[in-house]
Design a protein around this motif. Structure first.
Motif, PDB file in Angstrom:
ATOM      1  N   VAL A   1       9.398  -7.529  -6.537  1.00 49.54           N
ATOM      2  CA  VAL A   1       9.561  -8.639  -5.599  1.00 49.54           C
ATOM      3  C   VAL A   1      10.355  -8.183  -4.385  1.00 49.54           C
ATOM      4  CG1 VAL A   1       9.326 -10.452  -7.316  1.00 49.54           C
ATOM      5  CG2 VAL A   1      11.584  -9.472  -6.882  1.00 49.54           C
ATOM      6  N   SER A   2      10.324  -6.870  -4.116  1.00 49.89           N
ATOM      7  CA  SER A   2      11.028  -6.322  -2.960  1.00 49.89           C
ATOM      8  C   SER A   2      10.372  -6.772  -1.664  1.00 49.89           C
ATOM      9  CB  SER A   2      11.016  -4.789  -3.008  1.00 49.89           C
ATOM     10  OG  SER A   2      11.678  -4.298  -4.137  1.00 49.89           O
ATOM     11  N   TRP A   3      11.095  -6.619  -0.570  1.00 48.13           N
ATOM     12  CA  TRP A   3      10.485  -6.676   0.746  1.00 48.13           C
ATOM     13  C   TRP A   3       9.598  -5.449   0.905  1.00 48.13           C
ATOM     14  CZ3 TRP A   3      11.360  -9.871   5.192  1.00 48.13           C
ATOM     15  CH2 TRP A   3      12.218 -10.947   4.966  1.00 48.13           C
ATOM     16  N   ILE A   4       8.503  -5.606   1.650  1.00 45.80           N
ATOM     17  CA  ILE A   4       7.711  -4.445   2.025  1.00 45.80           C
ATOM     18  C   ILE A   4       7.712  -4.322   3.541  1.00 45.80           C
ATOM     19  CG2 ILE A   4       6.228  -4.536  -0.013  1.00 45.80           C
ATOM     20  CD1 ILE A   4       3.966  -5.490   2.038  1.00 45.80           C
ATOM     21  N   CYS A   5       7.418  -3.121   4.005  1.00 46.74           N
ATOM     22  CA  CYS A   5       7.307  -2.851   5.432  1.00 46.74           C
ATOM     23  C   CYS A   5       6.097  -1.963   5.642  1.00 46.74           C
ATOM     24  CB  CYS A   5       8.574  -2.148   5.934  1.00 46.74           C
ATOM     25  SG  CYS A   5       8.475  -1.580   7.655  1.00 46.74           S
ATOM     26  N   ALA A   6       5.350  -2.221   6.712  1.00 48.81           N
ATOM     27  CA  ALA A   6       4.204  -1.386   7.053  1.00 48.81           C
ATOM     28  C   ALA A   6       3.945  -1.516   8.550  1.00 48.81           C
ATOM     29  CB  ALA A   6       2.961  -1.805   6.265  1.00 48.81           C
ATOM     30  N   HIS A   7       3.173  -0.582   9.082  1.00 48.98           N
ATOM     31  CA  HIS A   7       2.794  -0.655  10.492  1.00 48.98           C
ATOM     32  C   HIS A   7       1.487  -1.435  10.589  1.00 48.98           C
ATOM     33  CE1 HIS A   7       3.484   0.498  14.602  1.00 48.98           C
ATOM     34  NE2 HIS A   7       2.198   0.813  14.732  1.00 48.98           N
ATOM     35  N   ASN A   8       1.511  -2.506  11.380  1.00 49.88           N
ATOM     36  CA  ASN A   8       0.400  -3.464  11.397  1.00 49.88           C
ATOM     37  C   ASN A   8       0.264  -4.067  10.000  1.00 49.88           C
ATOM     38  OD1 ASN A   8      -1.554  -4.943  12.686  1.00 49.88           O
ATOM     39  ND2 ASN A   8      -3.107  -3.342  12.621  1.00 49.88           N
ATOM     40  N   ALA A   9       1.381  -4.645   9.545  1.00 50.95           N
ATOM     41  CA  ALA A   9       1.595  -4.935   8.124  1.00 50.95           C
ATOM     42  C   ALA A   9       0.617  -5.931   7.532  1.00 50.95           C
ATOM     43  CB  ALA A   9       3.025  -5.442   7.924  1.00 50.95           C
ATOM     44  N   HIS A  10       0.058  -6.825   8.326  1.00 54.19           N
ATOM     45  CA  HIS A  10      -0.837  -7.811   7.719  1.00 54.19           C
ATOM     46  C   HIS A  10      -2.039  -7.136   7.063  1.00 54.19           C
ATOM     47  CE1 HIS A  10      -2.991  -7.353  11.568  1.00 54.19           C
ATOM     48  NE2 HIS A  10      -4.040  -7.807  10.933  1.00 54.19           N
ATOM     49  N   VAL A  11      -2.442  -5.951   7.577  1.00 51.63           N
ATOM     50  CA  VAL A  11      -3.580  -5.238   6.993  1.00 51.63           C
ATOM     51  C   VAL A  11      -3.212  -4.727   5.608  1.00 51.63           C
ATOM     52  CG1 VAL A  11      -5.101  -3.238   7.222  1.00 51.63           C
ATOM     53  CG2 VAL A  11      -4.510  -4.603   9.241  1.00 51.63           C
ATOM     54  N   ASP A  12      -2.083  -3.998   5.505  1.00 50.39           N
ATOM     55  CA  ASP A  12      -1.671  -3.449   4.213  1.00 50.39           C
ATOM     56  C   ASP A  12      -1.367  -4.570   3.224  1.00 50.39           C
ATOM     57  OD1 ASP A  12      -0.923  -0.265   4.769  1.00 50.39           O
ATOM     58  OD2 ASP A  12      -0.748  -1.550   6.530  1.00 50.39           O
ATOM     59  N   TYR A  13      -0.702  -5.623   3.706  1.00 51.35           N
ATOM     60  CA  TYR A  13      -0.373  -6.743   2.825  1.00 51.35           C
ATOM     61  C   TYR A  13      -1.641  -7.400   2.287  1.00 51.35           C
ATOM     62  CZ  TYR A  13       1.037 -11.427   1.390  1.00 51.35           C
ATOM     63  OH  TYR A  13       1.202 -12.590   0.682  1.00 51.35           O
ATOM     64  N   ARG A  14      -2.605  -7.641   3.161  1.00 55.47           N
ATOM     65  CA  ARG A  14      -3.838  -8.319   2.750  1.00 55.47           C
ATOM     66  C   ARG A  14      -4.604  -7.482   1.718  1.00 55.47           C
ATOM     67  NH1 ARG A  14      -6.177  -9.035   7.626  1.00 55.47           N
ATOM     68  NH2 ARG A  14      -7.507  -7.207   7.383  1.00 55.47           N
ATOM     69  N   VAL A  15      -4.689  -6.169   1.943  1.00 51.84           N
ATOM     70  CA  VAL A  15      -5.427  -5.302   1.020  1.00 51.84           C
ATOM     71  C   VAL A  15      -4.696  -5.218  -0.322  1.00 51.84           C
ATOM     72  CG1 VAL A  15      -6.231  -2.948   0.615  1.00 51.84           C
ATOM     73  CG2 VAL A  15      -6.512  -3.976   2.868  1.00 51.84           C
ATOM     74  N   LEU A  16      -3.366  -5.037  -0.276  1.00 52.88           N
ATOM     75  CA  LEU A  16      -2.616  -4.976  -1.532  1.00 52.88           C
ATOM     76  C   LEU A  16      -2.694  -6.295  -2.292  1.00 52.88           C
ATOM     77  CD1 LEU A  16       0.570  -2.991  -0.469  1.00 52.88           C
ATOM     78  CD2 LEU A  16      -1.052  -2.311  -2.249  1.00 52.88           C
ATOM     79  N   LYS A  17      -2.608  -7.401  -1.578  1.00 50.16           N
ATOM     80  CA  LYS A  17      -2.661  -8.711  -2.224  1.00 50.16           C
ATOM     81  C   LYS A  17      -4.025  -8.936  -2.889  1.00 50.16           C
ATOM     82  CE  LYS A  17      -0.782 -12.777  -3.054  1.00 50.16           C
ATOM     83  NZ  LYS A  17       0.267 -12.878  -4.085  1.00 50.16           N
ATOM     84  N   ALA A  18      -5.087  -8.455  -2.250  1.00 48.02           N
ATOM     85  CA  ALA A  18      -6.424  -8.582  -2.839  1.00 48.02           C
ATOM     86  C   ALA A  18      -6.544  -7.773  -4.127  1.00 48.02           C
ATOM     87  CB  ALA A  18      -7.480  -8.135  -1.836  1.00 48.02           C
ATOM     88  N   HIS A  19      -5.843  -6.651  -4.177  1.00 48.51           N
ATOM     89  CA  HIS A  19      -5.900  -5.792  -5.359  1.00 48.51           C
ATOM     90  C   HIS A  19      -4.856  -6.186  -6.406  1.00 48.51           C
ATOM     91  CE1 HIS A  19      -8.381  -3.283  -2.749  1.00 48.51           C
ATOM     92  NE2 HIS A  19      -8.731  -2.583  -3.815  1.00 48.51           N
ATOM     93  N   LEU A  20      -3.803  -6.888  -5.979  1.00 48.78           N
ATOM     94  CA  LEU A  20      -2.722  -7.315  -6.888  1.00 48.78           C
ATOM     95  C   LEU A  20      -2.494  -8.815  -6.698  1.00 48.78           C
ATOM     96  CD1 LEU A  20      -0.145  -4.443  -6.192  1.00 48.78           C
ATOM     97  CD2 LEU A  20      -1.560  -4.678  -8.253  1.00 48.78           C
ATOM     98  N   PRO A  21      -3.397  -9.649  -7.169  1.00 48.30           N
ATOM     99  CA  PRO A  21      -3.319 -11.085  -6.866  1.00 48.30           C
ATOM    100  C   PRO A  21      -2.054 -11.764  -7.375  1.00 48.30           C
ATOM    101  CG  PRO A  21      -5.103 -10.600  -8.429  1.00 48.30           C
ATOM    102  CD  PRO A  21      -4.620  -9.300  -7.914  1.00 48.30           C
ATOM    103  N   ARG A  22      -1.397 -11.219  -8.401  1.00 53.11           N
ATOM    104  CA  ARG A  22      -0.172 -11.853  -8.928  1.00 53.11           C
ATOM    105  C   ARG A  22       1.097 -11.380  -8.218  1.00 53.11           C
ATOM    106  NH1 ARG A  22       1.179 -10.136 -13.482  1.00 53.11           N
ATOM    107  NH2 ARG A  22      -0.274  -8.402 -13.676  1.00 53.11           N
ATOM    108  N   TRP A  23       0.945 -10.408  -7.327  1.00 54.94           N
ATOM    109  CA  TRP A  23       2.104  -9.829  -6.638  1.00 54.94           C
ATOM    110  C   TRP A  23       2.532 -10.718  -5.467  1.00 54.94           C
ATOM    111  CZ3 TRP A  23       1.337  -7.193  -1.685  1.00 54.94           C
ATOM    112  CH2 TRP A  23       2.519  -6.656  -1.160  1.00 54.94           C
ATOM    113  N   GLN A  24       3.834 -10.911  -5.327  1.00 52.76           N
ATOM    114  CA  GLN A  24       4.353 -11.691  -4.206  1.00 52.76           C
ATOM    115  C   GLN A  24       5.647 -11.046  -3.723  1.00 52.76           C
ATOM    116  OE1 GLN A  24       2.749 -14.195  -2.717  1.00 52.76           O
ATOM    117  NE2 GLN A  24       4.331 -14.236  -1.157  1.00 52.76           N
ATOM    118  N   PRO A  25       5.609 -10.349  -2.581  1.00 54.44           N
ATOM    119  CA  PRO A  25       6.836  -9.728  -2.080  1.00 54.44           C
ATOM    120  C   PRO A  25       7.806 -10.779  -1.539  1.00 54.44           C
ATOM    121  CG  PRO A  25       5.102  -9.520  -0.442  1.00 54.44           C
ATOM    122  CD  PRO A  25       4.473 -10.143  -1.670  1.00 54.44           C
ATOM    123  N   ALA A  26       9.080 -10.392  -1.462  1.00 55.85           N
ATOM    124  CA  ALA A  26      10.083 -11.286  -0.878  1.00 55.85           C
ATOM    125  C   ALA A  26       9.807 -11.530   0.601  1.00 55.85           C
ATOM    126  CB  ALA A  26      11.478 -10.701  -1.070  1.00 55.85           C
TER     127      ALA A  26
END
Length: 200
Positions: free
Chosen positions: A87-112
Motif C-alpha cells: 500500500v506504498s506510494w508509487i512514483c513514475a514518469h507519466n504515471a497514469h500510464v504505469d498506474y493504469r497498466v499495473l492496476k489492470a494486472h493487479l485489480p486488488r492493488w491500491q496504492p496510497a
C-alpha cells in the motif's frame, strides 16, 4: 526537503509487449529511502506476455519473444509484485500510464498515492521545451552511471526516475507541497479540492 518525513515510496516502471491494451513484459519497483534509491530491496521481473511482443516494442526495449520464452507468466509473479508494492506510494514518469497498466494486472492493488515526475517537472522547471525522461535527465544532469541495464528497460528507467524525483524534491519544503505539485487529479493521493465557501 526532509526525506525522513516521507511515507514509503516505490518508483515503478513497466514495459509492455506493444499491443493495446498491453501485456506486461517487465516490471521494476525501486524503493526510495532517506533520499536515495535503495537498490538492495528493489524488485525486477521479466514475464512472458500472453500475446507476442510486437517488432516495434522489441526495438524499443530489446525484449524479444525469444528472450522472454522461458520467463514466467504473469500469474506466476503477480503475488510477488503485489506484495512488494503493498500500500506504498508509487512514483513514475507519466504515471497514469504505469498506474493504469499495473492496476489492470493487479485489480486488488491500491496504492496510497501516485506521484508523477512528469507533472512535477512541469511545476518545478516551467518553460522547458520538452519534459520527456530523456530531456529531464539531460536538464538535471543526473548521474546514472550506477543505473542497471539501459534506457527503456524498466530497471534503468525506474532508477533514472527515482534520481529525478529526489532532485526535484529539493525544490519543496514539505511532503504535502510535493504531493500538491506531483499527484495528477483523479489518481490516488490527490489533494481534496477546497470547498467553496457558501452562505448556508
Amino acid at each position: 526537503m526532509n526525506f525522513s518525513s516521507w511515507p514509503s515510496v516505490l518508483v515503478v516502471d513497466v514495459e509492455g509487449n506493444g499491443t493495446t491494451p498491453p501485456d506486461l513484459v517487465e516490471v521494476a519497483a525501486l524503493p526510495v529511502r532517506d533520499g536515495r534509491p535503495d537498490t538492495s530491496t528493489a524488485g525486477a521481473w521479466l514475464t512472458k506476455p500472453r500475446r507476442p511482443v510486437t517488432p516495434f516494442a522489441a526495438r524499443v526495449h530489446g525484449l524479444t519473444n525469444q528472450r522472454l520464452e522461458s520467463a514466467p507468466g504473469w500469474e506466476e509473479i503477480a503475488d510477488q509484485v503485489h506484495s512488494l508494492l503493498g500500500v506504498s506510494w508509487i512514483c513514475a514518469h507519466n504515471a497514469h500510464v504505469d498506474y493504469r497498466v499495473l492496476k489492470a494486472h493487479l485489480p486488488r492493488w491500491q496504492p496510497a498515492g501516485v506521484l508523477d515526475t512528469l507533472r512535477l517537472a512541469k511545476a518545478t522547471y516551467p518553460g522547458l521545451s520538452k519534459y520527456s525522461l530523456d530531456a529531464l535527465i539531460e536538464h538535471v544532469r543526473l548521474d546514472l552511471r550506477a543505473a542497471p541495464a539501459q534506457r527503456h528497460r524498466a530497471t534503468f528507467d525506474a532508477y533514472a526516475t527515482a534520481q529525478l524525483l529526489i532532485a526535484m524534491a529539493d525544490h519543496y519544503d514539505t511532503w504535502d507541497q510535493l504531493v500538491a505539485a506531483a499527484v495528477p487529479p483523479g489518481l490516488p493521493g490527490a489533494p481534496e479540492p477546497e470547498e467553496e465557501p457558501t452562505l448556508w
